[in-house]
Design an enzyme around this catalytic site. Structure first.
Site, PDB file in Angstrom:
ATOM      1  N   ASP A  61       0.836  -1.194   0.000  1.00  0.00           N
ATOM      2  CA  ASP A  61       0.000   0.000   0.000  1.00  0.00           C
ATOM      3  C   ASP A  61       0.875   1.249   0.000  1.00  0.00           C
ATOM      4  O   ASP A  61       1.914   1.288   0.666  1.00  0.00           O
ATOM      5  CB  ASP A  61      -0.916   0.021   1.229  1.00  0.00           C
ATOM      6  CG  ASP A  61      -1.835  -1.187   1.274  1.00  0.00           C
ATOM      7  OD1 ASP A  61      -2.484  -1.467   0.251  1.00  0.00           O
ATOM      8  OD2 ASP A  61      -1.895  -1.848   2.327  1.00  0.00           O
ATOM      9  N   ASP A  63       0.547   5.340   0.657  1.00  0.00           N
ATOM     10  CA  ASP A  63      -0.288   6.437   1.143  1.00  0.00           C
ATOM     11  C   ASP A  63       0.381   7.772   0.865  1.00  0.00           C
ATOM     12  O   ASP A  63       1.616   7.894   0.891  1.00  0.00           O
ATOM     13  CB  ASP A  63      -0.535   6.295   2.648  1.00  0.00           C
ATOM     14  CG  ASP A  63      -1.291   5.022   2.999  1.00  0.00           C
ATOM     15  OD1 ASP A  63      -1.976   4.478   2.103  1.00  0.00           O
ATOM     16  OD2 ASP A  63      -1.195   4.582   4.153  1.00  0.00           O
ATOM     17  N   ASP A 140       1.473   7.933  14.919  1.00  0.00           N
ATOM     18  CA  ASP A 140       1.628   7.048  16.071  1.00  0.00           C
ATOM     19  C   ASP A 140       3.086   6.733  16.387  1.00  0.00           C
ATOM     20  O   ASP A 140       3.588   7.054  17.467  1.00  0.00           O
ATOM     21  CB  ASP A 140       0.804   5.760  15.892  1.00  0.00           C
ATOM     22  CG  ASP A 140       1.048   5.071  14.557  1.00  0.00           C
ATOM     23  OD1 ASP A 140       1.932   5.497  13.782  1.00  0.00           O
ATOM     24  OD2 ASP A 140       0.328   4.082  14.285  1.00  0.00           O
TER      25      ASP A 140
END
EC number: 2.7.7.19
Length: 442
Positions: A61, A63, A140
């Site tokens: 993926d 992003d 995070d």
């Protein structure tokens, strides 16, 4: 809110000092980055893709983070849809590939944004937009706060993530306890990412996890199911399981399994569980399909065995006890993890077929061979050899039975037993009960 670095310091790592290359980045992600840049917006490849490329991985993926709002992204891409309430995002769709585009977010809300928090500190909605510096400090883990810029092919680091990736450390940004209270699933993410990347969880990041594990009860069961699939069906199931044990999260996620493992003094149930997860990892490595039903059959088998032993000890007939134990374990687990029926029902069938492998009557043998769940149940029986050799004869018989022509197998069974064809069930072999596992023979 988490402790925020008042003045995040940009460290720019030039192209010659890192290994991220455009040839390893999705062409569709590059297309999104260049179109945003050409429209006058700032845009970066961000997060896990940058982290994985730095450690030599192959991200699935990609992003993008930008200063364009979701609505502005949608205006640039006809193939874009806006999703999410808690975090409003733009998904740019290229066939089967989705490039997720997120607007830079900030921690401080001047009242113009859209943020809602639970009284315990959990963030329910967070759509307060800001600068790239704001965005970096609210992510995070430091390893996920790295930005790749197409203007000069540099990696931009505001929170020390580049060094942490180099040192293979998972470190939370801000105060760990506060960040876990914001979103308890971050504890599972710490374990999962450490397992995936072969990183260590930094000591201050790890310290609060056992104390705060109970907060997982506040997370949506459907979200925990998805997190379980990421932990156990992506090739690092054994390392994830060991991480859950090590950091005190197993009992919060699988309470009855943890109780069964703790009471099984021989360690047989744990050996079987780890063998099942190891087999799952091997299938992922070979690019073979893996089933959530089989996975949860492995993860919850210790709980099933313990429940079955308790019911039989109370005098319940074995057939009824098997069904009751399967239902009980499934219903109790649903309080934590939302296991869909399309997986829980096959999981139960895998368990309930185990006792039928000891039967040799011809009709029963052929009926079992034709059962749609036979292969999964047989594979499960084979995994149980990791706990005990008690089932070795059954595994050998059924392995051969699958390879023989029907008439040859029928003749062999007729010669092996004088049992009539009335359909009367043969007497089941008596098995010694052992602590915590009457069903498993473990």
């Amino acid at each position: 809110m988490p402790a925020i670095q008042a003045n995040p310091i940009l460290r720019l790592i030039p192209r010659e000092e890192h290994n991220v290359s455009r040839k390893d980045i999705s062409p569709n992600a590059l297309r999104v980055l260049y179109r945003l840049r050409d429209a006058g917006f700032g845009a970066f490849l961000v997060g896990g893709a940058v982290r994985d490329l730095l450690v030599g991985g192959h991200p699935k993926d990609f992003d993008v983070a930008t200063d364009a709002t979701p609505e502005q992204v949608k205006q640039l891409f006809r193939n874009c849809r806006l999703i999410g309430r808690r975090f409003r995002l733009a998904h740019v769709v290229f066939g089967r590939e989705i490039i997720e585009v997120a607007t830079f977010r900030a921690n401080a809300d001047d009242g113009s944004g859209d943020r809602e928090t639970h009284e315990g500190g959990r963030v329910l909605r967070d759509n307060v937009f800001g600068s790239v510096e704001d965005d970096a400090v609210r992510r995070d883990f430091t390893a996920n706060a790295l930005y790749y810029a197409i203007e000069d092919f540099s990696v931009r680091d505001y929170v020390g993530g580049f060094e942490d990736v180099r040192d293979r450390l998972m470190r939370l940004i801000g105060d760990p306890e506060t960040r876990y209270r914001e979103d308890p699933v971050r504890m599972l993410r710490a374990v999962r990412l450490a397992a995936k990347l072969d990183f260590q969880i930094e000591s201050a990041t790890a310290e609060p996890i056992p104390r705060l594990a109970h907060l997982l009860s506040e997370a949506a069961p459907a979200r925990l199911f998805e997190e379980c699939l990421k932990m156990f069906l992506t090739g690092h199931a054994v390392a994830s399981f060991e991480g859950l044990e090590r950091h005190g999260l197993l009992a919060a996620l699988f309470p009855e399994t943890a109780a069964a493992l703790a009471s099984n003094r021989s360690g047989a149930l744990r050996r079987m569980l780890v063998a099942g997860l190891s087999g799952t990892d091997a299938r992922v490595e070979r690019d073979e399909p893996v089933s959530p039903a089989f996975l949860f059959a492995v993860l919850l088998w210790p709980a099933y065995c313990r429940s079955l032993a308790q019911l039989q000890h109370g005098g319940m007939h074995v057939t009824e006890a098997e069904r009751r134990a399967a239902d009980r374990v499934t219903v109790h687990q649903l309080n934590t993890v939302a296991l869909p029926r399309r997986f829980s029902l096959p999981m139960q069938e895998i368990w309930l077929l185990q006792s039928r492998f000891s039967l040799r009557q011809r009709k029963r043998v052929f009926r079992l061979l034709s059962h749609p769940r036979f292969r999964a149940a047989f594979d499960f029986l084979s995994v149980r050899l990791a706990a005990s050799n008690e089932h070795a004869d059954d595994v050998e018989f059924w392995r051969e039975a699958q390879q023989q022509p029907g008439d040859v197998l029928a003749a062999q069974l007729d010669g092996h037993s004088a049992h009539d064809e009335s359909g009367e069930a043969p007497r089941r072999r008596r098995r010694r009960r052992r602590s915590g596992s009457a069903a498993a023979g473990e």
